[in-house]
Design an enzyme around this catalytic site. Structure first.
Site, PDB file in Angstrom:
ATOM      1  N   SER A 145      53.530  51.658  43.225  1.00  0.00           N
ATOM      2  CA  SER A 145      52.500  51.522  44.263  1.00  0.00           C
ATOM      3  C   SER A 145      52.243  50.060  44.601  1.00  0.00           C
ATOM      4  O   SER A 145      52.686  49.160  43.891  1.00  0.00           O
ATOM      5  CB  SER A 145      51.197  52.149  43.756  1.00  0.00           C
ATOM      6  N   GLY A 182      35.903  49.428  41.312  1.00  0.00           N
ATOM      7  CA  GLY A 182      36.777  50.283  40.499  1.00  0.00           C
ATOM      8  C   GLY A 182      37.338  49.489  39.335  1.00  0.00           C
ATOM      9  O   GLY A 182      36.794  48.453  38.930  1.00  0.00           O
ATOM     10  N   ILE A 184      40.227  47.685  38.821  1.00  0.00           N
ATOM     11  CA  ILE A 184      40.738  46.325  39.015  1.00  0.00           C
ATOM     12  C   ILE A 184      39.589  45.359  39.288  1.00  0.00           C
ATOM     13  O   ILE A 184      39.508  44.274  38.693  1.00  0.00           O
ATOM     14  CB  ILE A 184      41.768  46.290  40.178  1.00  0.00           C
ATOM     15  N   GLU A 187      37.655  44.733  35.985  1.00  0.00           N
ATOM     16  CA  GLU A 187      38.405  43.992  34.956  1.00  0.00           C
ATOM     17  C   GLU A 187      38.597  42.535  35.393  1.00  0.00           C
ATOM     18  O   GLU A 187      38.253  41.610  34.661  1.00  0.00           O
ATOM     19  CB  GLU A 187      39.774  44.650  34.712  1.00  0.00           C
ATOM     20  N   GLU A 203      30.484  47.627  46.496  1.00  0.00           N
ATOM     21  CA  GLU A 203      31.062  48.962  46.280  1.00  0.00           C
ATOM     22  C   GLU A 203      30.516  49.908  47.346  1.00  0.00           C
ATOM     23  O   GLU A 203      29.320  49.959  47.596  1.00  0.00           O
ATOM     24  CB  GLU A 203      30.732  49.454  44.871  1.00  0.00           C
ATOM     25  N   HIS A 446      33.166  54.018   6.968  1.00  0.00           N
ATOM     26  CA  HIS A 446      31.944  53.235   7.188  1.00  0.00           C
ATOM     27  C   HIS A 446      32.151  51.817   6.678  1.00  0.00           C
ATOM     28  O   HIS A 446      32.677  51.652   5.579  1.00  0.00           O
ATOM     29  CB  HIS A 446      30.768  53.877   6.451  1.00  0.00           C
TER      30      HIS A 446
HETATM   31  P1  FAD Z   1      55.431  50.494  38.976  1.00  0.00           P
HETATM   32  O1  FAD Z   1      54.993  49.925  37.711  1.00  0.00           O
HETATM   33  O2  FAD Z   1      54.711  50.073  40.222  1.00  0.00           O
HETATM   34  O3  FAD Z   1      56.976  50.150  39.108  1.00  0.00           O
HETATM   35  C1  FAD Z   1      57.702  50.450  40.238  1.00  0.00           C
HETATM   36  C2  FAD Z   1      58.896  49.521  40.297  1.00  0.00           C
HETATM   37  O4  FAD Z   1      59.775  49.993  41.296  1.00  0.00           O
HETATM   38  C3  FAD Z   1      58.518  48.101  40.705  1.00  0.00           C
HETATM   39  O5  FAD Z   1      59.083  47.191  39.800  1.00  0.00           O
HETATM   40  C4  FAD Z   1      59.143  47.941  42.092  1.00  0.00           C
HETATM   41  O6  FAD Z   1      59.595  46.631  42.355  1.00  0.00           O
HETATM   42  C5  FAD Z   1      60.317  48.891  42.018  1.00  0.00           C
HETATM   43  N1  FAD Z   1      60.764  49.383  43.309  1.00  0.00           N
HETATM   44  C6  FAD Z   1      60.019  49.902  44.310  1.00  0.00           C
HETATM   45  N2  FAD Z   1      60.788  50.308  45.322  1.00  0.00           N
HETATM   46  C7  FAD Z   1      62.075  50.041  44.947  1.00  0.00           C
HETATM   47  C8  FAD Z   1      63.321  50.246  45.564  1.00  0.00           C
HETATM   48  N3  FAD Z   1      63.424  50.853  46.750  1.00  0.00           N
HETATM   49  N4  FAD Z   1      64.430  49.838  44.904  1.00  0.00           N
HETATM   50  C9  FAD Z   1      64.346  49.256  43.679  1.00  0.00           C
HETATM   51  N5  FAD Z   1      63.176  49.053  43.048  1.00  0.00           N
HETATM   52  C10 FAD Z   1      62.058  49.448  43.669  1.00  0.00           C
HETATM   53  N6  FAD Z   1      47.527  51.183  34.105  1.00  0.00           N
HETATM   54  C11 FAD Z   1      47.199  51.473  32.835  1.00  0.00           C
HETATM   55  O7  FAD Z   1      47.517  52.571  32.360  1.00  0.00           O
HETATM   56  N7  FAD Z   1      46.547  50.573  32.048  1.00  0.00           N
HETATM   57  C12 FAD Z   1      46.163  49.367  32.508  1.00  0.00           C
HETATM   58  O8  FAD Z   1      45.569  48.585  31.778  1.00  0.00           O
HETATM   59  C13 FAD Z   1      46.475  49.034  33.849  1.00  0.00           C
HETATM   60  N8  FAD Z   1      46.126  47.836  34.357  1.00  0.00           N
HETATM   61  C14 FAD Z   1      46.465  47.529  35.637  1.00  0.00           C
HETATM   62  C15 FAD Z   1      46.058  46.293  36.140  1.00  0.00           C
HETATM   63  C16 FAD Z   1      46.372  45.944  37.434  1.00  0.00           C
HETATM   64  C17 FAD Z   1      45.936  44.608  37.967  1.00  0.00           C
HETATM   65  C18 FAD Z   1      47.137  46.837  38.234  1.00  0.00           C
HETATM   66  C19 FAD Z   1      47.531  46.461  39.627  1.00  0.00           C
HETATM   67  C20 FAD Z   1      47.530  48.064  37.754  1.00  0.00           C
HETATM   68  C21 FAD Z   1      47.181  48.424  36.454  1.00  0.00           C
HETATM   69  N9  FAD Z   1      47.530  49.664  35.908  1.00  0.00           N
HETATM   70  C22 FAD Z   1      47.186  49.983  34.629  1.00  0.00           C
HETATM   71  C23 FAD Z   1      48.275  50.664  36.698  1.00  0.00           C
HETATM   72  C24 FAD Z   1      49.762  50.622  36.301  1.00  0.00           C
HETATM   73  O9  FAD Z   1      50.260  49.327  36.526  1.00  0.00           O
HETATM   74  C25 FAD Z   1      50.536  51.636  37.114  1.00  0.00           C
HETATM   75  O10 FAD Z   1      49.957  52.906  37.000  1.00  0.00           O
HETATM   76  C26 FAD Z   1      51.975  51.699  36.630  1.00  0.00           C
HETATM   77  O11 FAD Z   1      52.606  50.450  36.743  1.00  0.00           O
HETATM   78  C27 FAD Z   1      52.778  52.739  37.416  1.00  0.00           C
HETATM   79  O12 FAD Z   1      54.066  52.767  36.948  1.00  0.00           O
HETATM   80  P2  FAD Z   1      55.282  53.201  37.864  1.00  0.00           P
HETATM   81  O13 FAD Z   1      56.484  53.170  36.977  1.00  0.00           O
HETATM   82  O14 FAD Z   1      54.971  54.445  38.584  1.00  0.00           O
HETATM   83  O15 FAD Z   1      55.407  52.085  38.990  1.00  0.00           O
HETATM   84  P1  NAI Z   2      40.080  52.235  42.133  1.00  0.00           P
HETATM   85  O1  NAI Z   2      40.401  53.481  42.829  1.00  0.00           O
HETATM   86  O2  NAI Z   2      39.916  52.208  40.670  1.00  0.00           O
HETATM   87  O3  NAI Z   2      38.720  51.643  42.717  1.00  0.00           O
HETATM   88  C1  NAI Z   2      38.527  51.360  44.059  1.00  0.00           C
HETATM   89  C2  NAI Z   2      37.036  51.257  44.302  1.00  0.00           C
HETATM   90  O4  NAI Z   2      36.857  50.730  45.586  1.00  0.00           O
HETATM   91  C3  NAI Z   2      36.326  52.612  44.256  1.00  0.00           C
HETATM   92  O5  NAI Z   2      35.169  52.476  43.492  1.00  0.00           O
HETATM   93  C4  NAI Z   2      36.020  52.894  45.726  1.00  0.00           C
HETATM   94  O6  NAI Z   2      34.855  53.652  45.908  1.00  0.00           O
HETATM   95  C5  NAI Z   2      35.863  51.483  46.262  1.00  0.00           C
HETATM   96  N1  NAI Z   2      36.150  51.327  47.680  1.00  0.00           N
HETATM   97  C6  NAI Z   2      37.132  51.908  48.411  1.00  0.00           C
HETATM   98  N2  NAI Z   2      37.108  51.460  49.674  1.00  0.00           N
HETATM   99  C7  NAI Z   2      36.095  50.550  49.743  1.00  0.00           C
HETATM  100  C8  NAI Z   2      35.576  49.721  50.770  1.00  0.00           C
HETATM  101  N3  NAI Z   2      36.114  49.717  51.981  1.00  0.00           N
HETATM  102  N4  NAI Z   2      34.536  48.928  50.486  1.00  0.00           N
HETATM  103  C9  NAI Z   2      33.986  48.910  49.232  1.00  0.00           C
HETATM  104  N5  NAI Z   2      34.441  49.667  48.229  1.00  0.00           N
HETATM  105  C10 NAI Z   2      35.483  50.469  48.471  1.00  0.00           C
HETATM  106  O7  NAI Z   2      41.195  51.204  42.628  1.00  0.00           O
HETATM  107  P2  NAI Z   2      41.622  49.782  42.072  1.00  0.00           P
HETATM  108  O8  NAI Z   2      40.544  49.170  41.278  1.00  0.00           O
HETATM  109  O9  NAI Z   2      42.164  49.056  43.237  1.00  0.00           O
HETATM  110  O10 NAI Z   2      42.814  50.155  41.099  1.00  0.00           O
HETATM  111  C11 NAI Z   2      43.982  50.829  41.610  1.00  0.00           C
HETATM  112  C12 NAI Z   2      44.606  51.673  40.560  1.00  0.00           C
HETATM  113  O11 NAI Z   2      45.140  50.897  39.512  1.00  0.00           O
HETATM  114  C13 NAI Z   2      43.612  52.630  39.964  1.00  0.00           C
HETATM  115  O12 NAI Z   2      43.958  53.932  40.359  1.00  0.00           O
HETATM  116  C14 NAI Z   2      43.723  52.485  38.496  1.00  0.00           C
HETATM  117  O13 NAI Z   2      44.027  53.711  37.898  1.00  0.00           O
HETATM  118  C15 NAI Z   2      44.884  51.515  38.277  1.00  0.00           C
HETATM  119  N6  NAI Z   2      44.426  50.537  37.304  1.00  0.00           N
HETATM  120  C16 NAI Z   2      44.212  50.953  36.019  1.00  0.00           C
HETATM  121  C17 NAI Z   2      43.701  50.105  35.093  1.00  0.00           C
HETATM  122  C18 NAI Z   2      43.431  50.619  33.736  1.00  0.00           C
HETATM  123  O14 NAI Z   2      43.911  51.665  33.378  1.00  0.00           O
HETATM  124  N7  NAI Z   2      42.659  49.906  32.915  1.00  0.00           N
HETATM  125  C19 NAI Z   2      43.400  48.708  35.403  1.00  0.00           C
HETATM  126  C20 NAI Z   2      43.618  48.386  36.798  1.00  0.00           C
HETATM  127  C21 NAI Z   2      44.133  49.282  37.676  1.00  0.00           C
END
Ligand code: FAD
Ligand code: NAI
Length: 468
Positions: A145, A182, A184, A187, A203, A446
């Site tokens: 994504s 949310g 991100i 955090e 929010e 504990h």
């Molecule tokens: P991705 O990790 O997005 O990997 C997809 C890969 O496919 C990418 O490397 C991309 O370059 C490649 N790709 C795309 N299209 C093509 C193509 N056509 N050809 C070749 N390669 C391609 N989740 C958690 O569980 N815990 C967390 O703490 C957490 N923290 C996060 C913090 C942030 C800031 C963000 C943005 C996300 C976080 N997430 C977290 C969410 C997590 O990163 C995603 O849910 C996870 O990476 C999804 O894995 P995926 O394999 O589906 O895709």
């Molecule tokens: P999110 O879906 O967690 O939060 C987005 C927030 O933005 C929601 O609270 C929503 O109500 C609000 N929102 C949406 N449109 C808005 C607007 N126009 N104005 C104001 N508020 C608005 O999405 P986020 O934080 O971008 O993370 C994306 C994904 O990455 C999540 O689905 C999450 O699962 C994953 N992620 C997971 C982490 C973890 O597991 N610790 C850490 C970071 C990301």
């Protein structure tokens, strides 16, 4: 080149799928468009954000709590470039780890953009424009994504940023506005708030982390407010205008349109969710269908509308979480091998790595109410734990939700120190369909934070917590 399985995308979904495929004896290739493996999670997501969360928490503790612990230090200074450098090293170490795993499992790694020519042919286009084609018996799409940024937010990657840029700021901002309360937003917002930045969170809805249990939203907001973060709930951002060194943000109250707020901040971090990434994947060449949100449609076996092509992780429906993507990678590999794997989506835990941390699994109290399920609830506050007093981590609580008649645990929701790790106990209990009474009778060491789990279970079963 011909393979049994070609995986497109090397995030936690893709690389884990590739490993399991190789373990099961499939000749496997993985295509990644970037020169490093690991996807969003490893490069610009889970890992770098946790590295900065850990570093910033150390700084915050040194500044706010050391004196009380009896540790006097002087000259405490932030070295943000070093913090960012260490984060980069952590990422690099993990990149090397995935590379090693690919070699160990004899998985062919191809760098370039993958796209469908037809059902069994994938074209790989490298950055310099050269191409090669791979033949595949089966394909797994794991392309992940990208952040959602509406055009009127004027995303310039300099002042208006997403999480990707927020992981690389080398000069501490005086102020930052986060759109989206949310995962991100909270955090990364708390990373900067701990370091001293004035952080505002706008929010749209009436609570932060709206997908989680509302008690967790409330508890976390209290803690983040005491960290100095400012929250503006039920507000819609109407204008984001970057200039050279600042960005102007205007938001309108959803309760009174005449009421607006305006900020002039160093950065505006847009964190309002992510969209599935299928750009130039050539889905139309094979007839793979997507839904209204752009997610690839899959059936119960995670097979797309085209037989032999599967999709996993962020690019399909469900929580956008690394561990969900990993489970799906293993599931698809084993399905292709003729096995009968299973994923219990209700038991995929959600965690927010703020401090205190937030973690939940199973149904929230709101969901149980909506479903009309009879339930009972038991809560236990962290501040009543000896361990929490010793470590000065008093914020938080554990809540156990159990079926009113059968006593089966239906949901566990936690805010507090190390609950990201503690939630594993709840997942295990729920996988084995434990009752609240079962937990209430299990010995918990504990003094530990885990005693809150036992006490909350005692509270849920006949209101008999021992330390409240
Ligand atoms: P991705 O990790 O997005 O990997 C997809 C890969 O496919 C990418 O490397 C991309 O370059 C490649 N790709 C795309 N299209 C093509 C193509 N056509 N050809 C070749 N390669 C391609 N989740 C958690 O569980 N815990 C967390 O703490 C957490 N923290 C996060 C913090 C942030 C800031 C963000 C943005 C996300 C976080 N997430 C977290 C969410 C997590 O990163 C995603 O849910 C996870 O990476 C999804 O894995 P995926 O394999 O589906 O895709
Ligand atoms: P999110 O879906 O967690 O939060 C987005 C927030 O933005 C929601 O609270 C929503 O109500 C609000 N929102 C949406 N449109 C808005 C607007 N126009 N104005 C104001 N508020 C608005 O999405 P986020 O934080 O971008 O993370 C994306 C994904 O990455 C999540 O689905 C999450 O699962 C994953 N992620 C997971 C982490 C973890 O597991 N610790 C850490 C970071 C990301």
């Amino acid at each position: 080149m011909k393979f049994d399985v070609v995986v497109i995308g090397s995030g936690p979904g893709g690389y884990v799928a590739a490993i399991r495929c190789a373990q099961l004896g499939f000749r496997t290739a993985i295509i990644e468009r970037y020169p490093v493996l690991g996807g969003t999670c490893l490069n610009v997501g889970c890992i770098p954000s946790k590295a900065l969360l850990d570093s910033s928490e150390h700084f915050h503790i040194a500044r706010e709590k050391f004196t009380k612990h009896g540790i006097d230090i002087s000259g405490l200074k932030l070295n943000l470039p070093q913090m960012i450098k260490r984060k980069g090293e952590v990422v690099l170490d993990n990149n090397k780890g995935v590379e090693f795993l690919m070699k160990k499992n004899k998985i062919e790694v191809l760098t370039g953009h993958g796209s469908f020519v037809n059902k069994n042919t994938i074209r790989v286009t490298t950055a310099d424009g050269s191409t090669q084609e791979l033949e595949a018996d089966k394909v797994i799409i794991a392309t992940g994504s990208k952040p959602i940024v509406p055009a009127n937010f004027n995303y310039d990657k300099k002042r208006v940023i997403t999480s990707t840029e927020a992981l690389n700021i080398e000069k501490l901002p005086a102020s930052m506005l986060v759109i989206g309360g949310g995962v991100i937003g909270l955090e990364l917002g708390s990373v900067y708030a701990r370091l001293g930045t004035e952080v505002h969170v706008v929010e749209y809805l009436d609570r932060i982390i709206p997908g989680m249990d509302s008690d967790c939203s409330r508890e976390l907001m209290k803690s983040l407010k005491s960290l100095g973060m400012q929250f503006h709930l039920r507000h819609a951002v109407t204008e984001v205008t970057p200039s050279k060194n600042k960005v102007k943000v205007v938001a309108q109250s959803r309760d009174d349109e005449a009421k607006t707020m305006e900020w002039n901040v160093d950065y505006c971090l847009v964190a309002i969710g992510r969209r599935p990434y299928t750009d130039q994947l050539g889905l139309e060449n094979v007839g793979i269908k997507t839904d209204a949100k752009g997610r690839i449609e899959v059936d119960a076996h995670l097979q797309t509308t085209v037989p032999g092509i599967y999709a996993i992780g962020d690019v399909i429906q469900g929580a956008m979480l690394a561990h969900k993507a990993e489970e799906e990678g293993v599931f698809v590999a084993e399905t292709m091998a003729g096995e009968h794997p299973h994923i219990n989506y209700n038991l995929i835990p959600g965690v927010v790595y703020t401090w205190p941390e937030v973690a939940g699994v199973g149904y929230t109290e709101e969901q149980l109410k909506e479903m009309g399920t009879p339930y009972k609830s038991g809560k236990f506050p962290f501040r009543a734990l000896g361990r929490a007093r010793a470590s000065m981590d008093l914020d938080g609580m554990v809540k156990v939700l159990a079926h009113k008649e059968t006593d089966e645990i239906l949901g566990v929701h936690m805010v507090g120190a190390r609950v990201a790790d503690m939630i594993a106990e709840a997942v295990a209990l729920m996988e084995f369909r434990a009752s609240a009474e079962d937990v209430a009778r299990m010995s918990h060491a504990h003094p530990t934070y885990t005693e809150a789990m036992k006490e909350a279970a005692l509270a849920a079963t006949g209101n008999r917590p021992l330390h409240l």
